[in-house]
Design an enzyme around this catalytic site. Structure first.
Site, PDB file in Angstrom:
ATOM      1  N   ARG A  78       7.733  51.385  61.699  1.00  0.00           N
ATOM      2  CA  ARG A  78       7.496  51.233  63.136  1.00  0.00           C
ATOM      3  C   ARG A  78       7.229  52.612  63.725  1.00  0.00           C
ATOM      4  NH1 ARG A  78      11.783  50.980  67.849  1.00  0.00           N
ATOM      5  NH2 ARG A  78      10.279  50.773  69.523  1.00  0.00           N
ATOM      6  N   HIS A 122       6.218  54.176  73.841  1.00  0.00           N
ATOM      7  CA  HIS A 122       7.559  54.726  73.583  1.00  0.00           C
ATOM      8  C   HIS A 122       7.684  55.973  74.467  1.00  0.00           C
ATOM      9  CE1 HIS A 122      11.003  54.665  70.456  1.00  0.00           C
ATOM     10  NE2 HIS A 122      11.343  55.566  71.359  1.00  0.00           N
ATOM     11  N   GLU A 167      12.364  49.976  74.994  1.00  0.00           N
ATOM     12  CA  GLU A 167      13.479  50.197  75.910  1.00  0.00           C
ATOM     13  C   GLU A 167      13.057  50.447  77.349  1.00  0.00           C
ATOM     14  OE1 GLU A 167      16.076  53.206  74.315  1.00  0.00           O
ATOM     15  OE2 GLU A 167      16.581  51.980  72.586  1.00  0.00           O
ATOM     16  N   ASN A 299      17.364  47.247  69.877  1.00  0.00           N
ATOM     17  CA  ASN A 299      17.811  48.577  69.460  1.00  0.00           C
ATOM     18  C   ASN A 299      19.300  48.652  69.738  1.00  0.00           C
ATOM     19  OD1 ASN A 299      15.074  48.963  69.207  1.00  0.00           O
ATOM     20  ND2 ASN A 299      14.906  50.543  70.783  1.00  0.00           N
ATOM     21  N   TYR A 301      23.031  50.637  68.901  1.00  0.00           N
ATOM     22  CA  TYR A 301      23.694  51.825  68.354  1.00  0.00           C
ATOM     23  C   TYR A 301      25.209  51.772  68.405  1.00  0.00           C
ATOM     24  CZ  TYR A 301      19.201  54.041  67.948  1.00  0.00           C
ATOM     25  OH  TYR A 301      17.921  54.320  67.551  1.00  0.00           O
ATOM     26  N   GLU A 360      15.700  49.263  66.047  1.00  0.00           N
ATOM     27  CA  GLU A 360      16.348  50.571  65.874  1.00  0.00           C
ATOM     28  C   GLU A 360      17.827  50.377  65.644  1.00  0.00           C
ATOM     29  OE1 GLU A 360      15.837  53.490  68.999  1.00  0.00           O
ATOM     30  OE2 GLU A 360      13.700  53.025  69.156  1.00  0.00           O
TER      31      GLU A 360
END
Ligand code: FCB
Length: 453
Positions: A78, A122, A167, A299, A301, A360
């Site tokens: 990606r 992005h 995002e 995404n 984290y 992600e």
């Protein structure tokens, strides 16, 4: 060792990057200035005043970088396209050299047996468009559709997987409302407008991409954290829900046809972020934004805890403190794999997307090369292993997960943190541009080969 974990056939194991974070060559071959060029060139915005001027010099080293992807055995990659490399003036005249760069990249990926996933935005918006108001104005959404049209027309015979925006919540809140990211404004009212135009351009671009690309799959990549109340107090619960509403539901709800969440409309109204109500929403916009997608990218984290019941403190949503170094990354974000299972199940339950990708997930550890020349980043391997297991649990629970992209293929420019945070499974020496496969990359190679561990 626990039982073996085996993933479904054809699970797409990948890695991700973004143009501004790796390419460098910020003003080469006709590329226009982006908002991130402007933001990083303004002293005081970025840790150590680092810039992406050179970054990983991927613009010149792309072929070797694909060689490394092949070595790891990646099935998918990606990456994002730099809008001002294609359209230096934001719209209008195409910079052929920019388009050619991505064309060659895609050809080489396909030659290596790696499926390309293209992200159109992005974050590196052409600065000329920002000068006209950037995402706070409707004309930028219109320009995005032209850009999406040009890129998908050119690469669409070879690229089937498309992500419109990465995002949008981060562009919106960190870029327009908190001043931490480009363009650096600090105004919630601007943020709310920016969010709308990002979403609108997403909806407008979907049929354009589909018209240009036979069998295209199009989606949106949303950031999602596991937001939990710090206690069972109703104030903590309310704050956790509100924070999730602002960062996730504000984007996911309209994209899935529910309009803007009314509780957050109320919050924004109280904050003064909607001085004229939702006057930027024109007739038909919400239907456009709800255009069906083929997948959602998530995404993930870490988790955050919401605390608002302490009379001595302002309400806050924080990354909790570590209890062992193993569950701590350097961002500093906690290693909390349970949250990944949680968000996957929640999104599937709440929105019923047809397909999900983890677009992600990864961890920042600065572990340098040892004397033996290798990078023994066992903390990162531990983070990945626990998150792969968490992913597998979600698949077993029925979430239609089709692939996983490690953030990131290689160490790179980490936005406001500059080069101080290293997320790569490949080490980059920024002086020499030498690359070293970290131990985590070698471990990942084994996972991909066995389709599990
Ligand atoms: C995400 C961004 C990505 C990277 C990671 C650490 O918010 O999409 O570019 O910086 O965080």
């Amino acid at each position: 060792m626990a039982n073996k974990i085996i993933f479904p056939d054809n699970f797409l194991w990948g890695a991700a990057t973004a143009s501004y974070q790796i390419e460098g060559a910020w003003n080469k071959h006709g590329k226009g200035e982006s908002t991130w060029d402007r933001f990083t060139h303004t002293p005081g915005n970025i840790k150590n005043n680092d810039t992406g001027d050179v970054a990983d010099d991927h613009y010149n080293r792309w072929k070797k970088d694909i060689g490394l992807m092949k070595k790891i055995g990646l099935k998918a990659y990606r990456f994002s396209i730099s809008w001002p490399r294609i359209l230096p003036a934001g719209r209008g005249k195409v910079n052929q050299k920019g388009l050619d760069f991505y064309g060659k990249l895609v050809d080489e990926l396909l030659k290596a047996g790696i499926t390309p996933f293209v992200t159109l935005n992005h974050w590196d918006l052409p600065q000329v468009l920002e000068d006209e108001g950037g995402w706070t104005v409707r004309s930028t959404a219109e320009a995005f559709v032209d850009y999406a049209n040009i890129v998908s027309r050119t690469l669409g015979d070879r690229v089937k997987n498309w992500i419109t925006h990465n995002e949008p919540a981060v562009v919106t809140w960190m870029g327009y409302s908190m001043g931490i990211h480009a363009p650096g404004s600090k105004d919630y009212a601007l943020g709310v407008c920016a969010a709308h135009h990002l979403l609108l351009s997403h909806g407008w671009a979907i049929p354009v991409i589909k018209r240009n690309v036979p069998n295209a799959e199009v989606g949106l990549a949303l950031n999602i954290g596991w937001k939990a109340p710090a206690s069972n107090s109703k104030y903590d619960l309310q704050l956790a829900r509100e924070d999730d509403g602002k960062w996730f539901r504000w984007f996911a709800d309209p994209a899935y046809g529910r309009g803007y969440p009314s509780d957050i409309v109320e919050t924004f109204t109280k904050m003064g972020a909607l001085p004229n109500g939702l006057d930027f929403v024109q007739a038909g916009d919400m239907d456009v934004i709800a255009t069906p997608t083929d997948f959602v990218g998530l995404n993930y984290y870490s988790r955050q805890l919401a605390r608002s019941d302490d009379p001595n403190n302002d309400p806050q949503v924080v990354f909790p403190k570590p209890n062992t170094p193993d569950n701590w990354t350097e961002m500093p974000w906690e290693n909390y794999p349970e949250g990944l299972t949680g968000v996957l199940s929640r999104v599937y339950f709440d929105y019923q997307p047809l397909k999900v990708y983890i677009t992600e997930n990864g961890a920042s550890y600065s572990t340098p090369p040892s004397e033996d020349g290798e990078v023994h980043d066992e903390h990162r391997t531990n983070y990945l292993r626990t998150h792969f297991a968490a992913t597998h649990r979600a698949i077993q629970a029925g979430v239609p997960l089709a692939g996983y992209f490690v953030w990131s293929l290689m160490d790179n420019f980490e936005w406001s943190q500059g080069y101080s945070q290293r997320f790569g499974i490949i080490w980059v020496n920024y002086e020499t541009q030498e690359r070293i496969l970290k131990d985590s990359a070698k471990w990942y190679k084994g996972v991909i080969k066995k389709n599990g561990f």
